[in-house]
Scaffold this active site. Structure first.
Site, PDB file in Angstrom:
ATOM      1  N   ASN A   5       1.001  -1.299  -0.147  1.00 29.17           N
ATOM      2  CA  ASN A   5      -0.186   0.084  -0.078  1.00 29.17           C
ATOM      3  C   ASN A   5       0.817   1.351  -0.030  1.00 29.17           C
ATOM      4  O   ASN A   5       1.824   1.336   0.517  1.00 29.17           O
ATOM      5  CB  ASN A   5      -1.106  -0.168   1.108  1.00 29.17           C
ATOM      6  CG  ASN A   5      -0.431  -0.169   2.466  1.00 29.17           C
ATOM      7  OD1 ASN A   5       0.488  -0.992   2.721  1.00 29.17           O
ATOM      8  ND2 ASN A   5      -1.169   0.443   3.605  1.00 29.17           N
ATOM      9  N   GLU A  12       0.472   5.414   0.421  1.00 35.72           N
ATOM     10  CA  GLU A  12      -0.288   6.526   0.682  1.00 35.72           C
ATOM     11  C   GLU A  12       0.223   7.947   0.151  1.00 35.72           C
ATOM     12  O   GLU A  12       1.355   7.848  -0.305  1.00 35.72           O
ATOM     13  CB  GLU A  12      -0.333   6.755   2.280  1.00 35.72           C
ATOM     14  CG  GLU A  12      -1.219   5.639   3.013  1.00 35.72           C
ATOM     15  CD  GLU A  12      -0.927   5.626   4.450  1.00 35.72           C
ATOM     16  OE1 GLU A  12      -1.971   4.580   4.906  1.00 35.72           O
ATOM     17  OE2 GLU A  12      -0.323   6.257   5.025  1.00 35.72           O
ATOM     18  N   GLU A  18      -3.010  -4.680  -2.820  1.00 37.35           N
ATOM     19  CA  GLU A  18      -3.590  -5.881  -3.706  1.00 37.35           C
ATOM     20  C   GLU A  18      -3.604  -5.058  -5.243  1.00 37.35           C
ATOM     21  O   GLU A  18      -3.394  -5.791  -6.220  1.00 37.35           O
ATOM     22  CB  GLU A  18      -4.979  -6.089  -3.423  1.00 37.35           C
ATOM     23  CG  GLU A  18      -5.303  -6.942  -1.981  1.00 37.35           C
ATOM     24  CD  GLU A  18      -5.326  -5.938  -0.801  1.00 37.35           C
ATOM     25  OE1 GLU A  18      -5.920  -6.602   0.146  1.00 37.35           O
ATOM     26  OE2 GLU A  18      -5.014  -4.685  -0.907  1.00 37.35           O
ATOM     27  N   CYS A  33     -10.194  -4.661   1.008  1.00 41.07           N
ATOM     28  CA  CYS A  33     -11.244  -3.799   1.006  1.00 41.07           C
ATOM     29  C   CYS A  33     -12.305  -4.272   0.066  1.00 41.07           C
ATOM     30  O   CYS A  33     -11.871  -5.099  -0.906  1.00 41.07           O
ATOM     31  CB  CYS A  33     -10.561  -2.341   1.078  1.00 41.07           C
ATOM     32  SG  CYS A  33     -10.210  -1.919  -0.729  1.00 41.07           S
ATOM     33  N   CYS A  44     -10.801  -3.580  -3.601  1.00 38.87           N
ATOM     34  CA  CYS A  44      -9.844  -4.738  -3.838  1.00 38.87           C
ATOM     35  C   CYS A  44     -10.709  -6.120  -4.132  1.00 38.87           C
ATOM     36  O   CYS A  44     -10.133  -6.879  -4.799  1.00 38.87           O
ATOM     37  CB  CYS A  44      -8.665  -4.799  -2.904  1.00 38.87           C
ATOM     38  SG  CYS A  44      -7.713  -3.337  -2.934  1.00 38.87           S
TER      39      CYS A  44
END
Length: 139
Positions: free
Chosen positions: A46, A48, A59, A90, A93
């Site tokens: 991930n 940000e 993912e 999530c 994803c």
């Protein structure tokens, strides 16, 4: 739990990706690693940015890498995060994984110690909408 044994190499790839996540705002590291139907590995973490929560999930990064590599079918995906709770994909994803899945695709939810739970695509996203729905609508 899946009949497939844990793929140690794939788990380690996901763990390495998790540890490279760029998460200065949430401090919530997630990694993902994909094994394709053709036996290739792809990973993602991930990422940000200052417009938090706009960012990229692990993912999604792994899937983008897979597509860039010319692959379109996920055999297994390992998703790993820290903490006591399951770190499942999530909603967005789940749909991204679904786009590149088959009935045999397995999603392995991991902690730092290993696989905590394995699910089929249908267990992760029951009654899903996929490419075949669009094909049916066009005919």
């Amino acid at each position: 739990m899946s009949n497939r044994a844990q793929n140690t190499e794939l788990f380690e790839l996901a763990k390495t990706a998790m540890n490279k996540a760029y998460v200065p705002y949430s401090r919530f590291h997630v990694g993902a690693a994909i094994l394709t139907a053709d036996g290739q590995f792809y990973s993602g973490c991930n990422v940000e940015n200052a417009a938090f929560p706009e960012g990229t999930c692990a993912e999604a990064g792994a899937i983008a890498s897979m597509v860039l590599g010319g692959e379109t079918l996920i055999k297994d995906i390992y998703v790993i995060g820290k903490g006591e709770e399951l770190v499942t994909p999530c909603g967005g994803c789940r749909q991204k994984i679904r786009e590149f899945s088959s009935a045999d695709t397995m999603i392995h939810i991991c902690g730092e110690e290993g696989v905590r739970k394995s699910l089929t695509m249908n267990e992760l996203l029951p009654f899903s909408f996929g490419p075949e729905n669009l094909e049916q609508a066009a005919s």
